[in-house]
Design a protein around this motif. Sequence first.
Motif, mmCIF file in Angstrom:
data_model
loop_
_atom_site.group_PDB
_atom_site.id
_atom_site.type_symbol
_atom_site.label_atom_id
_atom_site.label_comp_id
_atom_site.label_asym_id
_atom_site.label_seq_id
_atom_site.Cartn_x
_atom_site.Cartn_y
_atom_site.Cartn_z
ATOM 1 N N ALA A 91 139.070 -7.102 -0.397
ATOM 2 C CA ALA A 91 138.397 -6.739 0.638
ATOM 3 C C ALA A 91 138.888 -6.549 1.686
ATOM 4 O O ALA A 91 137.927 -5.611 2.879
ATOM 5 C CB ALA A 91 137.350 -7.705 0.681
ATOM 6 N N ARG A 92 139.521 -7.377 2.513
ATOM 7 C CA ARG A 92 139.868 -7.048 4.047
ATOM 8 C C ARG A 92 141.066 -5.889 4.429
ATOM 9 O O ARG A 92 140.738 -5.140 5.658
ATOM 10 C CB ARG A 92 140.849 -8.564 3.906
ATOM 11 C CG ARG A 92 140.950 -8.361 5.584
ATOM 12 C CD ARG A 92 141.356 -9.402 6.126
ATOM 13 N NE ARG A 92 141.613 -9.604 8.231
ATOM 14 C CZ ARG A 92 141.624 -10.233 8.337
ATOM 15 N NH1 ARG A 92 141.495 -11.320 8.325
ATOM 16 N NH2 ARG A 92 142.313 -10.496 10.005
ATOM 17 N N ARG A 93 141.721 -5.710 2.826
ATOM 18 C CA ARG A 93 142.782 -4.212 3.142
ATOM 19 C C ARG A 93 141.868 -3.307 3.001
ATOM 20 O O ARG A 93 141.624 -1.815 3.743
ATOM 21 C CB ARG A 93 143.512 -4.546 1.615
ATOM 22 C CG ARG A 93 144.820 -3.134 2.239
ATOM 23 C CD ARG A 93 145.120 -3.427 0.961
ATOM 24 N NE ARG A 93 144.140 -2.676 0.280
ATOM 25 C CZ ARG A 93 144.950 -2.493 -1.049
ATOM 26 N NH1 ARG A 93 145.938 -3.221 -2.268
ATOM 27 N NH2 ARG A 93 143.525 -3.035 -2.470
ATOM 28 N N ASP A 94 141.334 -3.019 2.360
ATOM 29 C CA ASP A 94 140.125 -1.442 1.754
ATOM 30 C C ASP A 94 138.574 -1.414 2.736
ATOM 31 O O ASP A 94 138.364 -0.214 2.957
ATOM 32 C CB ASP A 94 139.497 -1.620 0.042
ATOM 33 C CG ASP A 94 141.026 -1.978 0.010
ATOM 34 O OD1 ASP A 94 142.104 -1.430 0.464
ATOM 35 O OD2 ASP A 94 141.040 -1.800 -1.567
ATOM 36 N N TYR A 95 138.157 -2.320 3.306
ATOM 37 C CA TYR A 95 136.777 -2.540 3.770
ATOM 38 C C TYR A 95 137.169 -3.748 5.463
ATOM 39 O O TYR A 95 135.994 -5.009 5.851
ATOM 40 C CB TYR A 95 135.593 -2.979 3.466
ATOM 41 C CG TYR A 95 135.799 -1.871 1.942
ATOM 42 C CD1 TYR A 95 134.493 -1.060 1.572
ATOM 43 C CD2 TYR A 95 136.484 -2.979 0.728
ATOM 44 C CE1 TYR A 95 134.959 0.175 0.581
ATOM 45 C CE2 TYR A 95 136.426 -1.721 -0.355
ATOM 46 C CZ TYR A 95 135.565 -0.305 -0.130
ATOM 47 O OH TYR A 95 135.456 -0.100 -1.042
ATOM 48 N N PRO A 96 137.819 -2.889 6.239
ATOM 49 C CA PRO A 96 138.727 -4.651 7.588
ATOM 50 C C PRO A 96 137.491 -4.236 8.207
ATOM 51 O O PRO A 96 137.045 -5.450 9.174
ATOM 52 C CB PRO A 96 139.148 -3.750 8.120
ATOM 53 C CG PRO A 96 139.345 -2.333 7.771
ATOM 54 C CD PRO A 96 139.180 -2.497 6.111
ATOM 55 N N ASP A 97 136.414 -3.373 8.683
ATOM 56 C CA ASP A 97 135.232 -3.158 9.386
ATOM 57 C C ASP A 97 133.583 -3.366 8.946
ATOM 58 O O ASP A 97 132.806 -3.926 9.415
ATOM 59 C CB ASP A 97 134.996 -1.634 9.333
ATOM 60 C CG ASP A 97 135.236 -1.009 10.446
ATOM 61 O OD1 ASP A 97 136.483 -1.983 11.165
ATOM 62 O OD2 ASP A 97 136.145 0.254 10.005
ATOM 63 N N LEU A 98 133.636 -3.993 7.347
ATOM 64 C CA LEU A 98 132.805 -4.891 6.703
ATOM 65 C C LEU A 98 132.771 -6.408 6.945
ATOM 66 O O LEU A 98 134.124 -7.118 6.529
ATOM 67 C CB LEU A 98 132.922 -4.600 4.838
ATOM 68 C CG LEU A 98 132.040 -2.734 4.777
ATOM 69 C CD1 LEU A 98 131.940 -2.499 3.215
ATOM 70 C CD2 LEU A 98 130.885 -2.262 5.755
ATOM 71 N N PRO A 99 131.549 -6.974 6.718
ATOM 72 C CA PRO A 99 131.858 -8.528 7.061
ATOM 73 C C PRO A 99 132.452 -8.745 4.719
ATOM 74 O O PRO A 99 132.025 -8.388 4.407
ATOM 75 C CB PRO A 99 130.407 -9.478 6.885
ATOM 76 C CG PRO A 99 129.369 -7.512 7.528
ATOM 77 C CD PRO A 99 130.316 -6.805 7.108
ATOM 78 N N LEU A 100 132.936 -10.276 5.271
ATOM 79 C CA LEU A 100 133.515 -10.687 4.201
ATOM 80 C C LEU A 100 133.004 -10.354 2.762
ATOM 81 O O LEU A 100 132.984 -9.547 1.618
ATOM 82 C CB LEU A 100 134.160 -11.841 4.062
ATOM 83 C CG LEU A 100 135.203 -11.932 3.502
ATOM 84 C CD1 LEU A 100 136.242 -11.282 3.272
ATOM 85 C CD2 LEU A 100 135.596 -13.861 3.345
ATOM 86 N N ASN A 101 131.626 -11.110 2.872
ATOM 87 C CA ASN A 101 131.265 -11.136 1.376
ATOM 88 C C ASN A 101 130.604 -9.529 1.402
ATOM 89 O O ASN A 101 131.156 -9.000 -0.270
ATOM 90 C CB ASN A 101 129.393 -11.957 1.676
ATOM 91 C CG ASN A 101 130.120 -13.010 1.892
ATOM 92 O OD1 ASN A 101 131.171 -13.965 1.642
ATOM 93 N ND2 ASN A 101 128.222 -13.687 1.685
#
Length: 491
Positions: free
Chosen positions: A86-96
Motif C-alpha cells: 500500500a505504501r509503495r503503490d499509493y504513497p500519497d493516500l492515507p494508509l487505510n
Amino acid sequence: MTNGFRGLRVYNTLTRAKEDFVPIDADKVRMYVCGPTVYDYAHIGNARPAIVFDVLYRLLRHLYGEDHVTYVRNITDVDDKINARARRDYPDLPLNEAIREVTQKTADQYHADVAALGCLKPTIEPRATDFVLPRADGLTDMVSLIQSLIDRGHAYEAKGEILFDTASMPAYGGLSKRRLEDQQAGARIAVEAHKKNPSDFVLWKQSSADEPGWDARFTIRGAAMAIRGRPGWHIECSAMSAAYLGEEFDIHGGGLDLIFPHHENEIAQSCCAHGRDVMAHYWMHNGFLQVEGRKMSKSEGNFVTIHELLETERFGGRKWPGEVLRLAMLMTHYREPIDFSVRKLEEAEAVLDGWYRAVGDAEAGDIGCADTIAALSDDLGTTAAIASLHELRSEATKGSSAAKKALKTSAGLLGLLAGTESDWFAVKASEAAIDAGFVETAVEQRLTQLREKNFAEADRIRDELAAQGVQLMDYKDTESGERRTRWEVKR
C-alpha cells in the motif's frame, strides 16, 4: 424451552467434549469466525471453514430463526506485506485508503468465490483496518483494548513494542492445553531480550521511518506515549468480536491451525481486557486439508485457489461447479482431515446429478426431513445428513412429490440443490460446449423412432450423442406410464 436448547450438540475444543449448545440469549445467538487475509486469492483450504460455518449458520437460523442469529466473519487487511504494498503503490493516500486500494480486488474475488460455493453472506463483515484506532461511534478498537490491558497489568512496553504478559494470566493455555511453564522450559531459542517470557506476544509494534503505520497514543506508567506502529495479529479479532458481539458471546470458529497461537491469544487478550473468565462459550475448529494425499504447498505444486478450481482447467483438466466443491467438502465430517482430490470431486458430482434428477424442477417445501436436521444437530454430522438425503432420493425417484420437496428443502440446510434440474444440466452442457437445444431435439427424435419401432435409428441417435459426451437415461413416467428420457453430460 426456556434455556434456549434446541437439540444442537457441538464439540467444544475448550473442553474437548461434545456439549449441548445453550446460547447466552436464544433471541440473540452470536457467532464469530476468522475470515481471510486478503493479500492474495483464497486457496481451497480457506474454503473449508467458509463452508463448514456456513452450514452451522444455516442450521442456527433454522433452529432459532433468521432474525435471531448474528454471524460475524472478519476480513484481515492489516498485514505487513499488505501495508508495504500500500505504501509503495499509493504513497500519497492515507494508509487505510491505500490498503483498501490494494486489497479491494482480492476481497471482491473472495466474495465471488464463496458465493459460488453456496455460502450465505455473514451478518457483518468488518475490516481490520477500520478497528485499529479509536472510533467515533465508540465500537471497540485495538488501541483501546491494548490500553485496557496496560491499565489492568497484563501488558508492558519494551523497545517500542507493547507485549502481552502471559504470566499475568494463570489460565493462559486453556484452549490449546499448553502449560506456560512447559513453553518456558521447552523453548528452543533464546528469549528476546525485551520479553519477560518466551510466550509473550506482540500487541503493538513500532514502525520504522520507512515502514507504514498508524499514529497511536498510549498511557504507560502514568505517562503519555505516542507509538507510530501497527497492531499484532491477534488483537484484531478481539476488537472486532467485542465490537459486534459483546465481551462474551456464543461460538467462535476457525481452522484447527488457529488454536495456537491465534485463538489462545485472543482469549487471553479479551478475557484480561474485559475482566472476564470467558470470551466465547463454544470453540469449534475444522480439520486440516490435503490435496491428492499431500500437504498443500506451492513447493509441492499442489497449491490451488478456489478461483482456479471454478474458472480454469488446472485441477483435473476441467472447471468444477461450486456446488460440487461444496459437497466434496461436506462428505467428510468437519473435524476430520480431508483429502481433496479429483476422485472426490467426481464422486460429489455424480451424487448431485442423481439428486437433481430426483427432485427435477420441484420447489422446496416448508419442512425438511427430520433425519437430516437431527444429523446436523449432532455436531454438524454432514455424513449422516447426506445419508438421509440418499434415502429421500430413493423415494423421490419413485415419483413421491413429498419426497422431492423434502429432498430439496433438506439439501438446502447444507446449501445444496439451490437450482433446478434444468438449470444444473444446462450449465454443465454449456461448459462442455454442447448445444442443449440440439440434444433435446435429438432426444425427441429418438423417442419417436422408438415408438415407431425403428430401433436401429434410435440406437444411432443414442450413439451419436454418446460420442459427444451425452448420456441418455430412459425411465417411465409415473403418471402416464409413457417412456421418457433424461440426459446428462458425462465428462
